[in-house]
Each structure stands twice: as structure tokens, then as C-alpha cells.
Scaffold this motif. Structure first.
Motif, PDB file in Angstrom:
ATOM      1  N   ILE A 163       0.894  -1.162  -0.001  1.00  0.00           N
ATOM      2  CA  ILE A 163       0.154   0.084  -0.054  1.00  0.00           C
ATOM      3  C   ILE A 163       1.006   1.203  -0.181  1.00  0.00           C
ATOM      4  CG2 ILE A 163      -1.581   1.194   1.157  1.00  0.00           C
ATOM      5  CD1 ILE A 163      -2.813  -1.320   0.528  1.00  0.00           C
ATOM      6  N   HIS A 164       0.632   2.384  -0.944  1.00  0.00           N
ATOM      7  CA  HIS A 164       1.187   3.314  -0.744  1.00  0.00           C
ATOM      8  C   HIS A 164       1.293   3.992   0.642  1.00  0.00           C
ATOM      9  CE1 HIS A 164       2.724   7.638  -1.762  1.00  0.00           C
ATOM     10  NE2 HIS A 164       2.923   7.016  -2.836  1.00  0.00           N
ATOM     11  N   PRO A 165       2.731   4.443   0.961  1.00  0.00           N
ATOM     12  CA  PRO A 165       3.053   4.989   2.335  1.00  0.00           C
ATOM     13  C   PRO A 165       2.024   6.177   2.876  1.00  0.00           C
ATOM     14  CG  PRO A 165       5.049   5.098   0.998  1.00  0.00           C
ATOM     15  CD  PRO A 165       4.188   4.286   0.275  1.00  0.00           C
ATOM     16  N   ALA A 166       1.869   6.853   1.846  1.00  0.00           N
ATOM     17  CA  ALA A 166       0.896   8.176   2.190  1.00  0.00           C
ATOM     18  C   ALA A 166      -0.415   7.786   2.642  1.00  0.00           C
ATOM     19  CB  ALA A 166       0.866   9.162   1.117  1.00  0.00           C
ATOM     20  N   ILE A 167      -0.917   6.677   2.152  1.00  0.00           N
ATOM     21  CA  ILE A 167      -2.273   6.167   2.537  1.00  0.00           C
ATOM     22  C   ILE A 167      -2.228   5.659   3.873  1.00  0.00           C
ATOM     23  CG2 ILE A 167      -3.885   4.233   1.884  1.00  0.00           C
ATOM     24  CD1 ILE A 167      -4.331   5.963  -0.021  1.00  0.00           C
ATOM     25  N   LEU A 168      -0.868   4.874   4.305  1.00  0.00           N
ATOM     26  CA  LEU A 168      -0.825   4.544   5.504  1.00  0.00           C
ATOM     27  C   LEU A 168      -0.527   5.479   6.688  1.00  0.00           C
ATOM     28  CD1 LEU A 168       1.159   1.083   4.731  1.00  0.00           C
ATOM     29  CD2 LEU A 168      -1.284   1.031   5.325  1.00  0.00           C
ATOM     30  N   PHE A 169       0.077   6.426   6.223  1.00  0.00           N
ATOM     31  CA  PHE A 169       0.406   7.377   7.119  1.00  0.00           C
ATOM     32  C   PHE A 169      -0.817   8.235   7.755  1.00  0.00           C
ATOM     33  CE2 PHE A 169       1.721  11.965   7.923  1.00  0.00           C
ATOM     34  CZ  PHE A 169       2.289  11.612   9.214  1.00  0.00           C
ATOM     35  N   ALA A 170      -1.733   8.534   6.331  1.00  0.00           N
ATOM     36  CA  ALA A 170      -2.912   9.422   6.883  1.00  0.00           C
ATOM     37  C   ALA A 170      -3.807   8.475   7.621  1.00  0.00           C
ATOM     38  CB  ALA A 170      -3.482   9.586   5.208  1.00  0.00           C
ATOM     39  N   ALA A 171      -3.715   6.967   7.231  1.00  0.00           N
ATOM     40  CA  ALA A 171      -4.750   6.231   8.096  1.00  0.00           C
ATOM     41  C   ALA A 171      -4.313   6.206   9.517  1.00  0.00           C
ATOM     42  CB  ALA A 171      -4.748   4.857   7.301  1.00  0.00           C
ATOM     43  N   GLN A 172      -3.001   6.107   9.773  1.00  0.00           N
ATOM     44  CA  GLN A 172      -2.416   6.119  11.030  1.00  0.00           C
ATOM     45  C   GLN A 172      -2.718   7.441  11.765  1.00  0.00           C
ATOM     46  OE1 GLN A 172       1.707   5.600  11.207  1.00  0.00           O
ATOM     47  NE2 GLN A 172       1.416   3.734  12.505  1.00  0.00           N
ATOM     48  N   LEU A 173      -2.619   8.537  11.251  1.00  0.00           N
ATOM     49  CA  LEU A 173      -2.707   9.919  11.820  1.00  0.00           C
ATOM     50  C   LEU A 173      -4.136  10.098  12.227  1.00  0.00           C
ATOM     51  CD1 LEU A 173      -1.234  12.641  11.888  1.00  0.00           C
ATOM     52  CD2 LEU A 173      -2.160  13.036   9.775  1.00  0.00           C
ATOM     53  N   CYS A 174      -5.074   9.666  11.421  1.00  0.00           N
ATOM     54  CA  CYS A 174      -6.633   9.705  11.562  1.00  0.00           C
ATOM     55  C   CYS A 174      -7.201   8.583  12.594  1.00  0.00           C
ATOM     56  CB  CYS A 174      -7.524   9.711  10.187  1.00  0.00           C
ATOM     57  SG  CYS A 174      -6.973  10.730   9.340  1.00  0.00           S
ATOM     58  N   GLY A 175      -6.246   7.716  13.053  1.00  0.00           N
ATOM     59  CA  GLY A 175      -6.995   6.774  14.000  1.00  0.00           C
ATOM     60  C   GLY A 175      -7.673   5.777  13.296  1.00  0.00           C
ATOM     61  N   VAL A 176      -7.332   5.442  11.911  1.00  0.00           N
ATOM     62  CA  VAL A 176      -8.079   4.212  11.383  1.00  0.00           C
ATOM     63  C   VAL A 176      -7.826   2.990  12.198  1.00  0.00           C
ATOM     64  CG1 VAL A 176      -8.166   2.751   9.328  1.00  0.00           C
ATOM     65  CG2 VAL A 176      -8.435   5.298   9.195  1.00  0.00           C
ATOM     66  N   THR A 177      -8.650   2.035  12.383  1.00  0.00           N
ATOM     67  CA  THR A 177      -8.594   0.820  13.341  1.00  0.00           C
ATOM     68  C   THR A 177      -7.635  -0.328  12.519  1.00  0.00           C
ATOM     69  OG1 THR A 177     -10.828   1.261  13.852  1.00  0.00           O
ATOM     70  CG2 THR A 177      -9.896  -0.488  14.770  1.00  0.00           C
ATOM     71  N   ALA A 178      -8.027  -0.354  11.324  1.00  0.00           N
ATOM     72  CA  ALA A 178      -7.442  -1.657  10.569  1.00  0.00           C
ATOM     73  C   ALA A 178      -7.352  -1.357   9.081  1.00  0.00           C
ATOM     74  CB  ALA A 178      -7.921  -2.748  10.927  1.00  0.00           C
ATOM     75  N   VAL A 179      -6.531  -1.642   8.410  1.00  0.00           N
ATOM     76  CA  VAL A 179      -6.217  -1.560   7.034  1.00  0.00           C
ATOM     77  C   VAL A 179      -6.206  -2.879   6.230  1.00  0.00           C
ATOM     78  CG1 VAL A 179      -4.954  -0.651   4.993  1.00  0.00           C
ATOM     79  CG2 VAL A 179      -5.171   0.835   7.024  1.00  0.00           C
ATOM     80  N   TYR A 180      -6.825  -3.094   5.432  1.00  0.00           N
ATOM     81  CA  TYR A 180      -6.882  -4.614   4.462  1.00  0.00           C
ATOM     82  C   TYR A 180      -6.579  -4.139   3.217  1.00  0.00           C
ATOM     83  CZ  TYR A 180      -9.237  -5.606   8.879  1.00  0.00           C
ATOM     84  OH  TYR A 180      -9.522  -5.912  10.005  1.00  0.00           O
ATOM     85  N   LYS A 181      -5.715  -5.045   2.354  1.00  0.00           N
ATOM     86  CA  LYS A 181      -5.217  -5.124   1.174  1.00  0.00           C
ATOM     87  C   LYS A 181      -6.288  -5.483   0.280  1.00  0.00           C
ATOM     88  CE  LYS A 181      -0.296  -5.286   2.466  1.00  0.00           C
ATOM     89  NZ  LYS A 181       0.874  -6.107   2.238  1.00  0.00           N
ATOM     90  N   THR A 182      -7.281  -5.183   0.207  1.00  0.00           N
ATOM     91  CA  THR A 182      -8.383  -5.701  -0.861  1.00  0.00           C
ATOM     92  C   THR A 182      -8.911  -4.297  -1.578  1.00  0.00           C
ATOM     93  OG1 THR A 182     -10.171  -7.132  -1.155  1.00  0.00           O
ATOM     94  CG2 THR A 182      -9.907  -5.989   0.998  1.00  0.00           C
ATOM     95  N   GLY A 183      -9.213  -4.649  -2.762  1.00  0.00           N
ATOM     96  CA  GLY A 183      -9.969  -3.604  -3.639  1.00  0.00           C
ATOM     97  C   GLY A 183     -11.132  -3.961  -4.190  1.00  0.00           C
ATOM     98  N   GLY A 184     -11.686  -3.059  -5.086  1.00  0.00           N
ATOM     99  CA  GLY A 184     -12.553  -3.652  -6.203  1.00  0.00           C
ATOM    100  C   GLY A 184     -14.102  -3.848  -5.404  1.00  0.00           C
ATOM    101  N   ALA A 185     -14.868  -4.375  -6.442  1.00  0.00           N
ATOM    102  CA  ALA A 185     -16.161  -5.049  -5.751  1.00  0.00           C
ATOM    103  C   ALA A 185     -16.139  -5.877  -4.730  1.00  0.00           C
ATOM    104  CB  ALA A 185     -16.983  -5.557  -6.891  1.00  0.00           C
ATOM    105  N   GLN A 186     -14.924  -6.563  -4.541  1.00  0.00           N
ATOM    106  CA  GLN A 186     -14.754  -7.688  -3.539  1.00  0.00           C
ATOM    107  C   GLN A 186     -14.544  -7.025  -2.177  1.00  0.00           C
ATOM    108  OE1 GLN A 186     -12.696  -7.157  -6.410  1.00  0.00           O
ATOM    109  NE2 GLN A 186     -10.683  -7.548  -6.084  1.00  0.00           N
TER     110      GLN A 186
END
Lengths: 298, 298
Positions: A163-186
């Protein structure tokens, strides 16, 4: 950019015609993906990652090492810009918190609306041609201010499985609980039904391509809430003689670069400003990494 | 009414399962109706009125005589009750009008949300087994308070070709701009595309059966805003020892009578209250005109 002077009502209607997505043709594809994820969970997510993202996945979650690397890899000035943006967004949304007036309609009958945070929300962040960390900030920040307890995020990995580090940094900064590597309709299916890795959520937010949009509409019919069916990007800037032409051009380009189907409009009654904005658009386009896409939209 | 004592998590989930509409099967029927109205306008509305409502229509609008009769035919106490309800609803919604705080995120950058009334809105009022004049009040009253300029209403005529006088009285009271005798998916199409009689609107509101709901979802994909895809009625009453059992029973029955698929729940921790509410439900059911429907839902 086309210039249309003093358009009549019919021309105005044509110019304001909103870009629409052709969703109908993807109906069966998306319905099949939803059913597969509902039945096979993580296994289906892995299968589609291989098929669509060309990535073989052992795990859908991130390791502690990946999180750490994301923060260390990101340039310091980009981190600072993301922090600044997050603070601005938080300031804006905190002002929206307020209590409701209680109204007595009849003696003994007190009515009011009450806002309560949705417990579990899921954010979808598209992959593709640019890391949309601004979308992470704009979705996760109000979710945390509202008091959502669980804020999960799904986003497709790149071909390197990361995952692009900017996505992860922003997620961490905002207190996102968990990130999953999956995209699209699935990914929409995973958050709607829950899988072994991805928790089921109450409401799904975020933009996406036509498959993602259709998936959101279909799970909505099954009782999962969604923010809205998002279409292509749109912006209309109204500019008078007090505007800074470089800022107006930047605002127009910021949406034009989203996709060749972005709708970008400038309304002005100052011929001189129009010329200056045109010059600025041309100049800024030259240095824009996504020049080809922005040009196509314009 | 079933009583479930101390349900565990699994039972709770089953009890709270929301009733869903089966919309998929009607997809082609509704898409065909939308296309026909888009192409043939009023002629298509007349065709479907004959086919579905068994009514031959010369005009879709009401005559001055019909408006006058509606008001004169309605019992005085019902008129008074409608007036009272309208005042209560207006009081509630007027309290929601307020201005937004303006936030300076960065010196020179001022952000705020601004509410502006939608110019043209369309209200759908279902026909069928009961005149839903309360829906007229609850949709048209906030529309007028918000400042919508054009508030049109579509509702199917009865077999006599007429609209129930309570619907017309409520519409008049709320300042509805125009009423059209057309219902079902074709009415949604008329407001989405416009016909010779019915004006095109910007946003469509109101409940309806699965054909109406699906039509709203389809026109939404084409760029017309909708309030939401409405499902069957739901109510959950939380009652303690301070409640008046007759009121609790009336609240439950008011939703149960909407349809056999209504979801009606009472949560209480007072065994005595539960018994009293059960007695009240049975007693009130006896005199309820829609007893069969309410019983089926319970």
C-alpha cells in the motif's frame, strides 16, 4: 478548455449535463463477485487479488514492519502537508458538532433528532493511478470526531503487494482501526458481509470505479448503508476580478486530474481573468505528473 | 405478538433482521415503464393508469370542482386533526433551520456548509389500502419551510378516478403546488423525466411499493436525486413503568397496520407493563379498520 460566451438556456443545460457512469453492463460481474465473497470469504478476496491486481497474497493485513516502513519512507514535507490538511479538516468538522433543540409539539410530547455515531464504518480508498490519501483524511477524520468505534479501511495493493505509504500514514494519523489490502467490488463485499479477516461494517463510505459503485448499490439493497453512489469528479469555480488566477487554475486542475471523465467548469464575467486562468492552466499542466489525464478532461 | 425473554446475541440478531424487499425480479418491468414514460409522456401514464389502476383518464390534473369537493366532503374533526398535526410537524421542522458556523482553516480560507432549498421537488404518495395524508404532511411541510419553490405531488387515483379528499386537503394545507393523478413506477418516471402534464423535478421523496422503490433507484442512477430507497415500515418502542399502555399499543399498531411485512418491536423490562400492552393491543385491534393487516404483521 472550451470557452462559451453568454450561453443560452439550451447550451447551459448541455454544458451542465453531469457525467454518468455506465453501470448496467457490469451487473452480472459484480453480483457474482459479491456472491463469491459472501460464500468463500478471504479465499475469494485472494482469488480476485490474483486475477485483477496480479498480486499473490498470504495475508490481507499489514505487518508491523510495513506500518513502520510506510512512516519512515515518506518525505518529511509530505508528512507535514498531510498533518496540516488533517488539522484543517478536523477544525471544519468539529464545528458541525452540536446539540439539537428539543421541541414540545403538544404538552408532554417532546421531539428532537439525535445524532449517534455509527459503531462500525468501512472506508473504501481506490487504488489505480494515484494514492488518494486526501480521501483517507476526509473520510476518517469526521468518523473519529463523530465517535465511530471501529473505522476500517480497504484499499487494493499495488503490483508489489504494498500500500502506498501516504495512505498508511494518513490512516494512522486519523486513527483508522485496521487496513486491509483488498480492492474493487470484492472489498465492498468483504465489508458488507464480513470475512475471516475483514469485519462486517454498518455503513460503507468512499469513491470508486463503476464496479465499486455498483457493488455499493447492490449491498445497499441488502441492508448495508452506503454514503452515496459516487460518480466522476465535478467542480465549478465562480471567479471574479479579486481571484488569484494561479489558485483558480489549480482548483480546476485538481479535479481534472482525477480522470478523463472529470467535469470541470469555470464561470466568470471578467475577460481578463479568463485569459490569465487559461495561461495558468497551460503553465501548471506542464509540470503536472498526471498531465495526460487532466488534458483529456479539459 | 411473540414474547421473547432475555434473548441471547444470536436470537437478538434474528429478531432485529430488517424486512427487505425483493426488488430484483421487477427490474425489467420497471425499466420498461421508465423507458415508455420517457418516450411517450402523458400517453404512457394514461396507458398504465388503465392497465394497473383500471382508470380511464382524460386529464391527470384536478379540476377546481374536485378541489372544492375534497374540502367540503371531509369531516370537520378530521380536518381539525390534520391541521393540528401540520402545526406540530411545522414546529418541529422550523427548529431545524439554522445558520452554519464559518470556519477559517488557514488565514484567508473560510469554509462552511450552506443549505439552499431544492427548487423543484416531487412527492410520491402511495395509493392502495389507506390514504396516507400523514405522509403528505411530513413531506410537504419541511419542503415549504426549506423554501422549495415548486412542490408537486403524484398519487394514484382510486377506481372511481378520484383522489381521497384527505390527501387533497393536506396537500392544500401544506401549499403543494400541483397534484397529479398518477401512481406506481410511471409516476416516478414522470417526475424524473417530465411529461406534457407533470414537470421534471430535481429530487423525489416518498415511500412506495417495490416497483416504486426500484424506479426511484433506477432514476437515481440517471442523475435524479431521491430521498432513500424506502423499505417496509419499522418501529421499536422502549417502554418502562412510566408508560401509558394504551399509547404504547397505539404506537405499535400504527406501524403494524402499514402492511403484513411491517416490523414491530417492543422492548421492556417490566412484566406487568408487557401484559397491559398485550391487552391494549388486543382491545384496540378489535376496532381497527385495518385489523387483518395489523394482525398479520404482529
Amino acid at each position: 478548455m472550451n470557452t462559451v460566451r453568454y450561453p443560452n438556456a439550451k447550451t447551459r443545460a448541455a454544458l451542465l449535463q453531469r457525467p454518468a457512469m455506465e453501470a448496467d453492463t457490469a451487473h452480472k460481474t459484480v453480483a457474482d463477485i459479491l456472491a463469491a465473497v459472501q460464500q468463500n470469504g478471504d479465499a475469494a478476496l485472494r482469488k480476485y487479488a490474483l486475477q485483477f491486481d496480479k498480486v499473490k497474497q498470504d495475508r490481507l493485513t499489514l505487518t508491523a514492519k510495513e506500518w513502520k516502513e510506510a512512516v519512515s519512507q515518506l518525505p518529511k514535507d509530505l508528512k507535514e502537508a498531510i498533518r496540516q490538511a488533517q488539522q484543517n479538516i478536523a477544525r471544519f468538522h468539529r464545528a458541525q458538532q452540536r446539540s439539537e433543540k428539543k421541541i414540545t409539539t403538544t404538552p408532554g410530547v417532546v421531539c428532537w433528532r439525535e445524532s449517534r455515531a455509527i459503531e462500525k464504518v468501512g472506508l473504501y480508498i481506490p487504488g489505480g493511478t494515484a494514492p488518494l490519501f486526501s480521501t483517507v483524511l476526509m473520510l476518517a477524520t469526521p468518523a473519529k470526531i463523530a465517535g465511530c468505534q471501529q473505522v476500517v479501511l480497504c484499499t487494493p495493493p499495488g503490483k508489489d503487494g504494498k500500500i502506498h505509504p501516504a495512505i498508511l500514514f494518513a490512516a494512522q494519523l486519523c486513527g483508522v482501526t485496521a487496513v486491509y489490502k483488498t480492492g474493487g467490488a470484492q472489498a465492498i463485499a468483504a465489508m458488507a458481509y464480513g470475512t475471516q479477516s475483514v469485519p462486517k461494517v454498518d455503513k460503507i463510505f468512499g469513491p470508486g470505479n463503476r464496479f465499486v459503485t455498483l457493488a455499493k448499490q447492490l449491498v445497499q439493497q441488502q441492508g448495508v448503508a452506503i454514503d452515496m453512489p459516487a460518480g466522476p469528479s465535478e467542480v465549478l469555480v465562480v471567479a471574479d476580478e479579486t481571484c488569484v488566477p494561479a489558485f483558480v487554475a489549480a482548483d480546476l486542475l485538481s479535479q481534472a486530474e482525477h480522470g478523463p471523465d472529470s467535469q470541470v467548469l469555470l464561470v466568470t464575467w471578467k475577460e481578463a481573468l479568463l485569459q490569465k486562468v487559461r495561461e495558468q492552466v497551460q503553465q501548471q499542466l506542464k509540470t503536472l505528473p498526471r498531465q495526460a489525464i487532466a488534458s483529456a478532461a479539459l
